[in-house]
Design an enzyme around this catalytic site. Structure first.
Site, short mmCIF file in Angstrom:
data_model
loop_
_atom_site.label_atom_id
_atom_site.label_comp_id
_atom_site.label_asym_id
_atom_site.label_seq_id
_atom_site.Cartn_x
_atom_site.Cartn_y
_atom_site.Cartn_z
CG ASP A 148 13.57 28.02 -8.17
OD1 ASP A 148 14.45 27.18 -7.88
OD2 ASP A 148 13.16 28.20 -9.32
NE ARG A 202 18.95 28.89 -9.35
CZ ARG A 202 17.75 28.54 -9.85
NH1 ARG A 202 17.68 27.74 -10.90
NH2 ARG A 202 16.63 28.95 -9.28
CG ASN A 208 11.55 24.48 -10.30
OD1 ASN A 208 11.33 24.91 -11.42
ND2 ASN A 208 11.92 25.26 -9.29
NE ARG A 257 16.71 36.80 -18.81
CZ ARG A 257 16.97 36.48 -20.07
NH1 ARG A 257 16.14 35.68 -20.74
NH2 ARG A 257 18.04 36.95 -20.68
NE ARG A 285 15.69 24.86 -8.41
CZ ARG A 285 15.59 24.61 -9.73
NH1 ARG A 285 16.18 23.57 -10.25
NH2 ARG A 285 14.86 25.41 -10.49
CD GLU A 331 9.59 29.41 -11.08
OE1 GLU A 331 9.83 28.25 -11.52
OE2 GLU A 331 9.81 30.43 -11.74
CE LYS A 380 7.39 30.91 -14.00
NZ LYS A 380 7.84 29.69 -14.71
CE LYS A 434 8.06 34.52 -11.67
NZ LYS A 434 9.19 34.07 -10.84
#
Length: 206
Positions: free
Chosen positions: A166, A118, A176, A126, A103, A174, A19, A54
């Site tokens: 993301d 998602r 990852n 979420r 993603r 984000e 993040k 978050k």
């Protein structure tokens, strides 16, 4: 003797926190801050009117809360303190989350030919599969491709072979690098074998 192939450079994994590292590409992000101070979060809410908070090092959608300007309190935050025990991220709420948190997996800095969105369950904030979101195949938009073009080469330079971006709406949220998921969803929904492309890349280095 054969040498050991390191998938993602350990130094870069340490330095590219999921993040925090996106701040290197802040122009592609929604308004975002990291802070421990309650007053700073309140000011951010006043400026943006609808925010998500978050934990910096959470996963699976844990500890994510939405606060609106008309709420009497900050959701999920103990306002009896002036300073939180640990810093958290606050980010302007992106309405396009209803269409899914995309993603996009990159191998050697290049995106796979699609994305997995998602999509949150009804009444849920979420976009995490672990939190009940549904996986939906999406084509890469021109903005998705543009973000990948900007970010991908930098990630490759850092020795980050496998990365998951993301993207919500038009915004990078984000990066990852620790354990990017959705291989199975890419295979079943997009007919893209990420694992095969990844191993082809690794075999080229051995």
């Amino acid at each position: 003797p054969s040498s050991t192939v390191v998938l993602n450079n350990p130094v870069s994994i340490r330095n590219a926190a999921e993040k925090i590292y996106p701040f290197q590409f802040q122009e592609y992000m929604p308004p975002t801050i990291i802070t421990q101070k309650i007053e700073t979060i309140k000011k951010f809410l006043i400026e943006n009117r609808d925010i998500v908070t978050k934990p910096l090092y959470g996963n699976g959608g844990e500890g994510i809360f939405r606060s609106k300007i008309d709420d009497s309190i900050l959701q999920g935050i103990d306002e009896r303190k002036n300073t939180l025990d640990e810093p958290i991220m606050a980010q302007k709420y992106i309405p396009e989350i209803s269409e899914g948190d995309k993603r996009i997996l990159l191998v050697d800095g290049l995106p796979m030919g699609g994305a997995i969105a998602r999509v949150p369950a009804v009444g849920e904030l979420r976009g995490n599969l672990a939190a009940g979101a549904s996986a939906v195949a999406k084509s890469l938009t021109s903005k998705d491709k543009w973000i990948c073009d900007q970010v991908g080469p930098r990630l490759k330079e850092l020795g980050l072979t496998l990365v998951g971006l993301d993207i919500i709406g038009d915004y990078l949220t984000e990066i990852n690098v620790t354990s990017p998921t959705c291989f199975r969803e890419y295979k079943s929904l997009c007919d893209i074998d990420v694992a095969s492309d990844l191993f082809d890349s690794l075999e080229g280095r051995a």
